[in-house]
Design an enzyme around this catalytic site. Structure first.
Site, PDB file in Angstrom:
ATOM      1  N   LYS A  10      19.381 -17.023  22.011  1.00  0.00           N
ATOM      2  CA  LYS A  10      18.179 -15.969  22.395  1.00  0.00           C
ATOM      3  C   LYS A  10      17.074 -17.020  23.068  1.00  0.00           C
ATOM      4  CE  LYS A  10      19.166 -12.403  19.229  1.00  0.00           C
ATOM      5  NZ  LYS A  10      18.319 -11.331  18.056  1.00  0.00           N
ATOM      6  N   TYR A  50      21.260  -3.062  24.079  1.00  0.00           N
ATOM      7  CA  TYR A  50      20.573  -3.065  22.733  1.00  0.00           C
ATOM      8  C   TYR A  50      20.315  -1.162  22.467  1.00  0.00           C
ATOM      9  CZ  TYR A  50      19.857  -7.487  21.158  1.00  0.00           C
ATOM     10  OH  TYR A  50      19.972  -8.959  20.842  1.00  0.00           O
ATOM     11  N   ASN A 113      15.270 -14.862  16.182  1.00  0.00           N
ATOM     12  CA  ASN A 113      16.377 -15.401  15.328  1.00  0.00           C
ATOM     13  C   ASN A 113      17.175 -16.082  15.841  1.00  0.00           C
ATOM     14  OD1 ASN A 113      17.710 -13.185  16.434  1.00  0.00           O
ATOM     15  ND2 ASN A 113      17.986 -12.154  14.336  1.00  0.00           N
ATOM     16  N   HIS A 116      22.401 -13.979  18.723  1.00  0.00           N
ATOM     17  CA  HIS A 116      22.926 -12.708  18.380  1.00  0.00           C
ATOM     18  C   HIS A 116      24.749 -12.868  18.125  1.00  0.00           C
ATOM     19  CE1 HIS A 116      24.576  -8.409  18.683  1.00  0.00           C
ATOM     20  NE2 HIS A 116      25.452  -8.833  19.615  1.00  0.00           N
ATOM     21  N   GLU A 127      30.963  -5.650  24.094  1.00  0.00           N
ATOM     22  CA  GLU A 127      29.610  -6.570  24.440  1.00  0.00           C
ATOM     23  C   GLU A 127      30.125  -7.525  25.321  1.00  0.00           C
ATOM     24  OE1 GLU A 127      27.034  -5.884  20.064  1.00  0.00           O
ATOM     25  OE2 GLU A 127      27.961  -7.824  20.754  1.00  0.00           O
TER      26      GLU A 127
HETATM   27  P1  CMP Z   1      20.613  -8.724  16.848  1.00  0.00           P
HETATM   28  O1  CMP Z   1      21.623  -9.169  16.041  1.00  0.00           O
HETATM   29  O2  CMP Z   1      20.446  -9.340  18.243  1.00  0.00           O
HETATM   30  O3  CMP Z   1      20.493  -7.145  17.033  1.00  0.00           O
HETATM   31  C1  CMP Z   1      19.156  -6.368  16.928  1.00  0.00           C
HETATM   32  C2  CMP Z   1      18.195  -7.104  16.821  1.00  0.00           C
HETATM   33  O4  CMP Z   1      16.889  -6.507  16.318  1.00  0.00           O
HETATM   34  C3  CMP Z   1      18.343  -8.293  15.779  1.00  0.00           C
HETATM   35  O5  CMP Z   1      19.363  -9.145  15.950  1.00  0.00           O
HETATM   36  C4  CMP Z   1      16.907  -8.843  15.347  1.00  0.00           C
HETATM   37  O6  CMP Z   1      16.518  -9.951  16.043  1.00  0.00           O
HETATM   38  C5  CMP Z   1      15.989  -7.534  15.919  1.00  0.00           C
HETATM   39  N1  CMP Z   1      15.261  -6.943  14.913  1.00  0.00           N
HETATM   40  C6  CMP Z   1      15.778  -6.586  13.717  1.00  0.00           C
HETATM   41  N2  CMP Z   1      14.607  -6.029  12.860  1.00  0.00           N
HETATM   42  C7  CMP Z   1      13.562  -6.465  13.644  1.00  0.00           C
HETATM   43  C8  CMP Z   1      12.120  -6.323  13.619  1.00  0.00           C
HETATM   44  N3  CMP Z   1      11.705  -5.690  12.083  1.00  0.00           N
HETATM   45  N4  CMP Z   1      11.283  -6.723  14.190  1.00  0.00           N
HETATM   46  C9  CMP Z   1      11.945  -7.238  15.304  1.00  0.00           C
HETATM   47  N5  CMP Z   1      13.094  -7.485  15.857  1.00  0.00           N
HETATM   48  C10 CMP Z   1      13.866  -7.087  15.046  1.00  0.00           C
END
Ligand code: CMP
Length: 139
Positions: A10, A50, A113, A116, A127
């Site tokens: 990311k 998403y 984070n 993904h 995906e």
């Molecule tokens: P990902 O696995 O990419 O799939 C959905 C994403 O939403 C997840 O990783 C998080 O990074 C993001 N996400 C989940 N909860 C929150 C939140 N409370 N605020 C912002 N982003 C979020």
């Protein structure tokens, strides 16, 4: 069985020049990078990817983050690739992630984070097809 999963490095990680560090952790976990490209996602691409989170309160923030800087999309292959990748990524929220995981080591927050990973074989196939043509994947 040897399977495939889909991974995104990311914007928080590409921005900090962690593409290699994250990929090394994936490889050390027994996953092989069989396709990889650096892209700057369009808003349409991110919203489509998403779409399952469309009703979530963080959807707008998530899309804006994912298009803020380039990402690296990858296809990873290995024994039980989906589970193996989820283990090395760690929990979505880095505060909950186990020691030694990518998110514990590198992630900044639940949104930023670092990685993904697909959550099932079925979603992995969807995906992978969203970002890669068959001939771009070289196993
Ligand atoms: P990902 O696995 O990419 O799939 C959905 C994403 O939403 C997840 O990783 C998080 O990074 C993001 N996400 C989940 N909860 C929150 C939140 N409370 N605020 C912002 N982003 C979020």
């Amino acid at each position: 069985a040897v399977t495939r999963t889909f991974s995104i490095i990311k914007p928080d990680a590409t921005r900090r020049n962690l593409t290699g560090a994250v990929t090394k952790m994936l490889e050390e976990a027994g996953l092989r990078v069989v396709a990889s490209k650096r892209i700057h996602m369009t808003k349409d691409q991110a919203e489509g990817f998403y779409a399952v989170h469309k009703e979530r309160p963080f959807f707008g923030e998530l899309v804006e983050f994912m298009i803020s800087e380039p990402v690296v999309v990858q296809v990873l292959e290995g024994e039980d690739a989906v589970a193996r990748n989820r283990d090395i990524m760690g929990a979505t929220n880095p505060a909950d992630a186990a020691e030694g995981t990518i998110r514990k080591t590198h992630a900044l927050s639940i949104g930023e984070n670092s990685v993904h990973g697909s959550d099932s074989d079925e979603n992995a196939a969807i995906e992978i097809a969203y970002f890669f043509k068959d001939e771009e994947i070289v196993g």
